[in-house]
Design a protein around this motif. Sequence first.
Motif, PDB file in Angstrom:
ATOM      1  N   GLY A 200     -13.695  -5.725  10.586  1.00  0.00           N
ATOM      2  CA  GLY A 200     -15.034  -6.013   9.915  1.00  0.00           C
ATOM      3  C   GLY A 200     -14.531  -6.597   8.805  1.00  0.00           C
ATOM      4  N   ASN A 201     -14.578  -5.377   7.662  1.00  0.00           N
ATOM      5  CA  ASN A 201     -14.441  -5.349   6.741  1.00  0.00           C
ATOM      6  C   ASN A 201     -12.841  -5.668   5.789  1.00  0.00           C
ATOM      7  OD1 ASN A 201     -13.315  -2.798   6.793  1.00  0.00           O
ATOM      8  ND2 ASN A 201     -14.846  -1.844   6.292  1.00  0.00           N
ATOM      9  N   GLY A 202     -11.744  -5.026   7.255  1.00  0.00           N
ATOM     10  CA  GLY A 202     -10.221  -5.129   6.968  1.00  0.00           C
ATOM     11  C   GLY A 202      -9.783  -4.016   6.235  1.00  0.00           C
ATOM     12  N   SER A 203     -10.452  -2.417   6.425  1.00  0.00           N
ATOM     13  CA  SER A 203      -9.479  -1.483   5.916  1.00  0.00           C
ATOM     14  C   SER A 203      -8.691  -0.804   6.536  1.00  0.00           C
ATOM     15  CB  SER A 203     -11.108  -0.629   5.638  1.00  0.00           C
ATOM     16  OG  SER A 203     -11.470  -0.297   5.025  1.00  0.00           O
ATOM     17  N   VAL A 204      -7.526  -0.494   5.986  1.00  0.00           N
ATOM     18  CA  VAL A 204      -6.356  -0.228   6.886  1.00  0.00           C
ATOM     19  C   VAL A 204      -6.355   0.742   6.672  1.00  0.00           C
ATOM     20  CG1 VAL A 204      -3.188  -0.337   6.644  1.00  0.00           C
ATOM     21  CG2 VAL A 204      -5.464  -2.284   6.289  1.00  0.00           C
ATOM     22  N   PHE A 205      -6.012   2.228   8.128  1.00  0.00           N
ATOM     23  CA  PHE A 205      -6.659   3.505   8.232  1.00  0.00           C
ATOM     24  C   PHE A 205      -5.240   3.947   8.700  1.00  0.00           C
ATOM     25  CE2 PHE A 205      -8.836   1.926  10.640  1.00  0.00           C
ATOM     26  CZ  PHE A 205      -8.804   2.474  12.163  1.00  0.00           C
ATOM     27  N   ILE A 206      -5.164   5.195   8.870  1.00  0.00           N
ATOM     28  CA  ILE A 206      -3.282   5.950   9.072  1.00  0.00           C
ATOM     29  C   ILE A 206      -4.177   6.090  11.024  1.00  0.00           C
ATOM     30  CG2 ILE A 206      -2.508   8.111   9.815  1.00  0.00           C
ATOM     31  CD1 ILE A 206      -2.483   7.051   6.960  1.00  0.00           C
ATOM     32  N   PHE A 207      -3.660   6.141  11.929  1.00  0.00           N
ATOM     33  CA  PHE A 207      -3.853   6.384  13.181  1.00  0.00           C
ATOM     34  C   PHE A 207      -2.921   7.623  14.285  1.00  0.00           C
ATOM     35  CE2 PHE A 207      -4.528   5.319  17.793  1.00  0.00           C
ATOM     36  CZ  PHE A 207      -5.397   4.547  17.539  1.00  0.00           C
ATOM     37  N   ARG A 208      -1.835   7.392  13.379  1.00  0.00           N
ATOM     38  CA  ARG A 208      -0.758   8.469  13.634  1.00  0.00           C
ATOM     39  C   ARG A 208      -0.095   9.427  12.711  1.00  0.00           C
ATOM     40  NH1 ARG A 208       3.011   7.107  18.396  1.00  0.00           N
ATOM     41  NH2 ARG A 208       3.419   9.097  17.850  1.00  0.00           N
TER      42      ARG A 208
ATOM     43  N   MET B 117       1.036  -0.892  -0.347  1.00  0.00           N
ATOM     44  CA  MET B 117      -0.478   0.001  -0.611  1.00  0.00           C
ATOM     45  C   MET B 117       0.812   1.105   0.265  1.00  0.00           C
ATOM     46  SD  MET B 117      -3.089  -1.362   3.116  1.00  0.00           S
ATOM     47  CE  MET B 117      -3.445  -2.768   2.884  1.00  0.00           C
ATOM     48  N   GLU B 118       0.385   2.333  -1.016  1.00  0.00           N
ATOM     49  CA  GLU B 118       0.660   3.168  -0.413  1.00  0.00           C
ATOM     50  C   GLU B 118       0.268   4.674  -0.351  1.00  0.00           C
ATOM     51  OE1 GLU B 118       2.319   4.026  -4.430  1.00  0.00           O
ATOM     52  OE2 GLU B 118       3.805   2.995  -5.031  1.00  0.00           O
ATOM     53  N   VAL B 119       1.315   5.854   0.807  1.00  0.00           N
ATOM     54  CA  VAL B 119      -0.259   6.774   1.470  1.00  0.00           C
ATOM     55  C   VAL B 119       1.365   7.848   1.704  1.00  0.00           C
ATOM     56  CG1 VAL B 119       0.802   5.444   3.836  1.00  0.00           C
ATOM     57  CG2 VAL B 119      -1.200   7.516   2.777  1.00  0.00           C
ATOM     58  N   LYS B 120       0.755   9.310   1.685  1.00  0.00           N
ATOM     59  CA  LYS B 120       0.998  10.515   1.405  1.00  0.00           C
ATOM     60  C   LYS B 120       1.588  10.275   2.948  1.00  0.00           C
ATOM     61  CE  LYS B 120      -0.295  12.427  -3.068  1.00  0.00           C
ATOM     62  NZ  LYS B 120      -0.832  13.826  -3.739  1.00  0.00           N
ATOM     63  N   GLU B 121       2.501  10.936   3.059  1.00  0.00           N
ATOM     64  CA  GLU B 121       2.846  11.163   4.486  1.00  0.00           C
ATOM     65  C   GLU B 121       1.966  13.251   4.918  1.00  0.00           C
ATOM     66  OE1 GLU B 121       6.954  13.290   5.477  1.00  0.00           O
ATOM     67  OE2 GLU B 121       6.919  13.888   3.071  1.00  0.00           O
ATOM     68  N   ASP B 122       1.569  13.719   3.770  1.00  0.00           N
ATOM     69  CA  ASP B 122       0.886  14.389   4.841  1.00  0.00           C
ATOM     70  C   ASP B 122      -0.298  14.541   4.873  1.00  0.00           C
ATOM     71  OD1 ASP B 122       0.422  14.616   2.167  1.00  0.00           O
ATOM     72  OD2 ASP B 122       0.398  16.745   1.780  1.00  0.00           O
ATOM     73  N   ALA B 123      -1.131  12.430   4.262  1.00  0.00           N
ATOM     74  CA  ALA B 123      -2.832  12.452   4.926  1.00  0.00           C
ATOM     75  C   ALA B 123      -2.945  12.275   6.108  1.00  0.00           C
ATOM     76  CB  ALA B 123      -2.909  10.785   4.455  1.00  0.00           C
ATOM     77  N   ALA B 124      -3.763  12.897   6.521  1.00  0.00           N
ATOM     78  CA  ALA B 124      -4.873  13.125   7.556  1.00  0.00           C
ATOM     79  C   ALA B 124      -5.386  11.894   8.526  1.00  0.00           C
ATOM     80  CB  ALA B 124      -6.326  13.646   7.227  1.00  0.00           C
ATOM     81  N   ARG B 125      -4.997  11.997   9.845  1.00  0.00           N
ATOM     82  CA  ARG B 125      -5.851  10.674  10.628  1.00  0.00           C
ATOM     83  C   ARG B 125      -6.751  10.066   9.877  1.00  0.00           C
ATOM     84  NH1 ARG B 125      -4.947  11.739  16.845  1.00  0.00           N
ATOM     85  NH2 ARG B 125      -5.651   9.850  16.658  1.00  0.00           N
ATOM     86  N   ASN B 126      -6.999   8.831  10.149  1.00  0.00           N
ATOM     87  CA  ASN B 126      -8.237   8.120  10.012  1.00  0.00           C
ATOM     88  C   ASN B 126      -8.051   8.126   8.343  1.00  0.00           C
ATOM     89  OD1 ASN B 126      -8.790   7.142  12.417  1.00  0.00           O
ATOM     90  ND2 ASN B 126      -9.864   9.358  12.804  1.00  0.00           N
TER      91      ASN B 126
END
Length: 776
Positions: A418-426, A372-381
């Motif tokens: 339940g659905n396996g979605s991965v999100f940012i926590f910090r 997976m890829e995410v930008k470093e300025d992505a917001a929490r959740n």
Amino acid sequence: MDRRKVCALMVLWAMAHLRLTGQDANGVPLRRSKRGWMWNQFFLLEEYTGTDMQYVGKLHSDSDRGDGSVRYVLTGEGAGSLFKIDENSGDIHATKRLDREEKAYYILHAKAVNRFTNEALEGQSEFIIKIHDINDNEPRFTKDLYMARVPEMSDIGTSVIQVTATDADDATYGNSARVVYSILEGQPYFSVDPETGLIKTALPGMDREVKENYQVVIQAKDMAGQMGGLSGTTTVSITLSDVNDNPPRFSKTLYEFRVPESIELGSVVGLIRAMDADIGENAEMDYRIIGSDGPGMFDVSTNRSTQEGVIVLRKPLDFERKRQYSLRVQVENVHINPRFFSVGPFRDEASIKIIVEDVDEPPVFERASYIMEVKEDAARNTIIGSVSASDPDDKNSLVRYSIDRRTDMDRVFNIHAGNGSVFIFRELDREENAWHNISVTATEFNNPRQISRVPVYIRVLDVNDNAPTFATNYETFVCENAKANQRIQTVSATDPDEPLGGHRFFFSLAQEAAGKANFSVRDNKDNTAWILTRRNSYNSLQKSVYHVPVVISDGEFPMQSSTNTLTIRVCTCDREGNMKLCNAEALTARAGLSTGALVAILLCVIILLMIVVLFAALRRQRKKEPLIISKEDVRDNVVSYNDEGGGEEDTQAFDIGTLRNPEAIEESKQRRDIVPETFYPPVRRPVLPPTRDNNGDVRDFINQRLQDNDSDPTAPPYDSLATYAYEGNGSVAESLSSLESVTTDGDQDYNYLSEWGPRFKKLADMYGGDDSDRDS
């Protein structure tokens, strides 16, 4: 005719023949021999059984006139013991029964002497007594038991073994030693050659699997096998050796095995075995799969020690995909004898059914791993991706997702159960950690013990959130004789961001310093810039240090920039521009140590201080050294104090008041037998209440001293004896020691001395007077 008569006649015939023959074959007269009584040999039968001595023969000399003047003497082998001669008549007899097998002939010597003068009448002559053989020995085999092997199914006449018997009788005389072989037991399977003793097979198709061992009895008989001959026997143990004449056969045509679907690869599914009546290498077999509805799922090998077929799993099983497998297995002998091809094919076949049993399996992820890829300025959740797993069993249990926190200790990410979605926590920072490797687990709701894992690799994409700065800490100087537009420094920049097209930096002088600048900044368009002078000369006395603000910006969006200060010192240089001398501030700055060097020096100082403190502590804890040291024996030492008092005038030797007033004792006294380097905390002694008995005070004081010595932690390691003299009590005169003198200023009453009698009159006169008398 009697044997003795025959021998006598032969002797007489010989003697007569010698006398009558006077010419040789050519008619030449022969000289008469003086020993007409002699020939070469006598003959004697062995094993004589008569009661009388056996007659051998007679010796006679021509010199014997019958008047008894001739004496016959016999010497040689057995003379006197086995053979005796009548010295008067010359008759020779055998005294014992002789055995030809022990000795076949005897060599003897005979002579005739004058009985009266012992002069030899005839020269000594040699003759032989030969023992004639009789059949008195039976044939004997070289072995009591023979061992032999012959292949089974051998043709008729196949040689097995040759036996040999020997007869001790004379083979050159009659048939006593002529041996003939015959078979007594072992027919009709074997036969023996009567002349050579060679045993051969006599029956075709002898099968080891039917009968393996045979006992054959062979007889050897002398006298050419005629009646009356002697015989001997031996036993021959014959074993049929195995040949591959039996093909392998399965005991069943169908084998069935059940295995759970969770069985590991390489595990044994089942064992099959074909039976072969042969043994050894003739029973070795090879198994192989010749048909299967699951190609490559299973394999079969041969266990050489048990000759079993081992079925092994090669690919994973899945009950939900396929629940049963069918195999066709063939077994074949490894070593085949071409002689027995006609018996039939040396192979067999069987069917195998393998049933797969269902097992509660953990959830299965759709992928072996996720990226997976995410930008470093992505917001929490912010959701950055999802994983998916399902229960492969028929019940299709629900799945619960979670993150293994051992792989995400900082809890940077979280997952929806339940659905396996991965999100940012910090919040993320690519410059701190560009990749995050976490492990996601999937667990069945109905059975939490069924758990599976999948690795998730999260890449943090860069965002231009860092301003560029100087690449290093520059130490720049300018010469006092510098010219305008002279380059004094080249600067570059660094940026922790990683733009796709690479870095592009822009350098300029800060706006607030542009109007009164002494230096200028030239951007080289290659991520470097020059620092140039803007006038011809500088004076270190007027200003020794310049601070030039340089603005560095990048070319990304959003643009980031920073102002960096470049410190320039003014120094004295030679004509070539080499620095010679800077002002005091500059020299101090240039000669100053770096931060790393200062930290290293500080650490060294701290380590040295710790060593000193540790050494001092160890020295304080060192054991006390006694003042009294004995080189011979340090275990037992007696410390003796022999101090004499100075009488009544000596007020420094000992104070009796100390004994009578223990509360006046000093709290801490130094020991006299140790070096007084350090002191232990003083022991608080209990204050004894005053008593009427002064002797009790002294006794308590001594006991207290003994207790103090016993419990003193600074006592030396050897035995120390402390002696405290005590005179005891009960004397009418009490103690005369001056130690008991009253230490106070009050007067003492000595009037009691006058009551002690005339012996103490002198003392009463000295001490019993009034004060006025004494003063006068």
